[in-house]
Scaffold this active site. Structure first.
Site, short mmCIF file in Angstrom:
data_model
loop_
_atom_site.label_atom_id
_atom_site.label_comp_id
_atom_site.label_asym_id
_atom_site.label_seq_id
_atom_site.Cartn_x
_atom_site.Cartn_y
_atom_site.Cartn_z
N CYS A 188 -5.60 1.65 6.15
CA CYS A 188 -6.32 0.26 6.47
C CYS A 188 -5.54 -0.11 7.98
O CYS A 188 -4.73 0.57 8.21
CB CYS A 188 -6.11 -0.86 5.49
SG CYS A 188 -4.29 -1.28 5.18
N HIS A 208 0.88 -0.99 -0.03
CA HIS A 208 0.10 0.06 0.02
C HIS A 208 0.93 1.35 0.25
O HIS A 208 2.25 1.08 0.56
CB HIS A 208 -0.82 0.05 1.15
CG HIS A 208 -1.98 -1.13 1.22
ND1 HIS A 208 -3.12 -1.08 2.24
CD2 HIS A 208 -2.17 -1.90 0.33
CE1 HIS A 208 -3.90 -2.06 1.84
NE2 HIS A 208 -3.23 -2.56 0.67
N GLU A 255 1.29 3.89 1.95
CA GLU A 255 1.61 4.11 3.30
C GLU A 255 2.96 3.34 3.40
O GLU A 255 3.78 3.56 4.01
CB GLU A 255 0.76 4.06 4.31
CG GLU A 255 -0.55 4.77 4.36
CD GLU A 255 -1.76 3.93 3.54
OE1 GLU A 255 -2.63 3.94 4.05
OE2 GLU A 255 -1.41 3.50 2.58
N CYS A 272 -1.73 -0.77 7.81
CA CYS A 272 -0.99 0.38 7.47
C CYS A 272 -1.19 1.13 8.85
O CYS A 272 -0.02 1.82 9.24
CB CYS A 272 -1.57 1.37 6.49
SG CYS A 272 -1.11 0.64 4.64
#
Length: 202
Positions: free
Chosen positions: A88, A58, A60, A91
């Site tokens: 999420c 992701h 992040e 993360c």
């Protein structure tokens, strides 16, 4: 009353939106992230799980890995992360393990967001680190980017189905392109429902 957006936050979020555009260019769900420290850009990242075959990639996490390597430390207590979509659980926990002091996000994620949309991990006082959260910074810009991306995906899927039908393909061939991408008009989806029928990150 919503507090005014700080100029520094808007600047950083615009950089994150640029990263989200990079994700779109390589076929990923357009989410981007920027890590700042004392007003300086430390690292950037964009969504890459599809292109890297890595479910953890992701925006992040990509930015977090770069920052930790550049600063030679897995703890980043003076850093702030700016991301175009609410984090999420994966993360969020990575950011808390890294001791981030602040996380700023743009659009909420009603499917997997854990900064208040589904749950609020950051507000759980039982956890050993407490990161300051700011949401809604340039939310409409991020939401529109996501709406446009999924509208394009739906149009491409419909064009593929139509092409197969015109070519005399079987109903099974046409069905190989998911019908759910053709459902609904994405331009009318409100900010809080931008990805109601789509995967959040790919």
């Amino acid at each position: 009353m919503t507090p005014p957006i700080l100029p520094a936050d808007e600047y950083a979020m615009r950089l994150a939106l640029d990263q989200a555009h990079n994700a779109w260019l390589v076929g990923e769900v357009p989410v981007g992230a920027v890590i700042m420290r004392a007003g300086q850009v430390i690292a950037t990242g964009y969504n890459r799980p599809i292109t890297t075959h890595d479910p953890t990639a992701h925006a992040e996490i990509v930015a977090l890995r770069h920052a930790a390597q550049l600063l030679s430390n897995y703890r980043l207590p003076e850093c702030e992360l700016f991301v175009t979509l609410e984090p999420c659980a994966m993360c969020a926990m990575a950011l808390m393990h890294a001791r981030f002091k602040r996380v700023v996000f743009a659009a909420p994620d009603p499917k997997t967001g854990v900064a208040g949309s589904v749950i609020d991990l950051f507000a759980d006082r039982r956890l050993n680190h407490h990161t300051q959260i700011v949401g809604g910074v340039m939310a409409e810009h991020s939401a529109q980017l996501l709406r446009d991306f999924f509208a394009e995906r739906r149009a491409q899927a419909k064009a593929q189905r139509d092409s197969r039908r015109r070519a005399g393909g079987s109903p099974q061939d046409a069905a190989a392109v998911p019908d759910e991408l053709d459902a609904g008009e994405s331009s009318t989806i409100p900010v809080g429902q931008i990805i109601e029928d789509e995967p959040s990150r790919g």
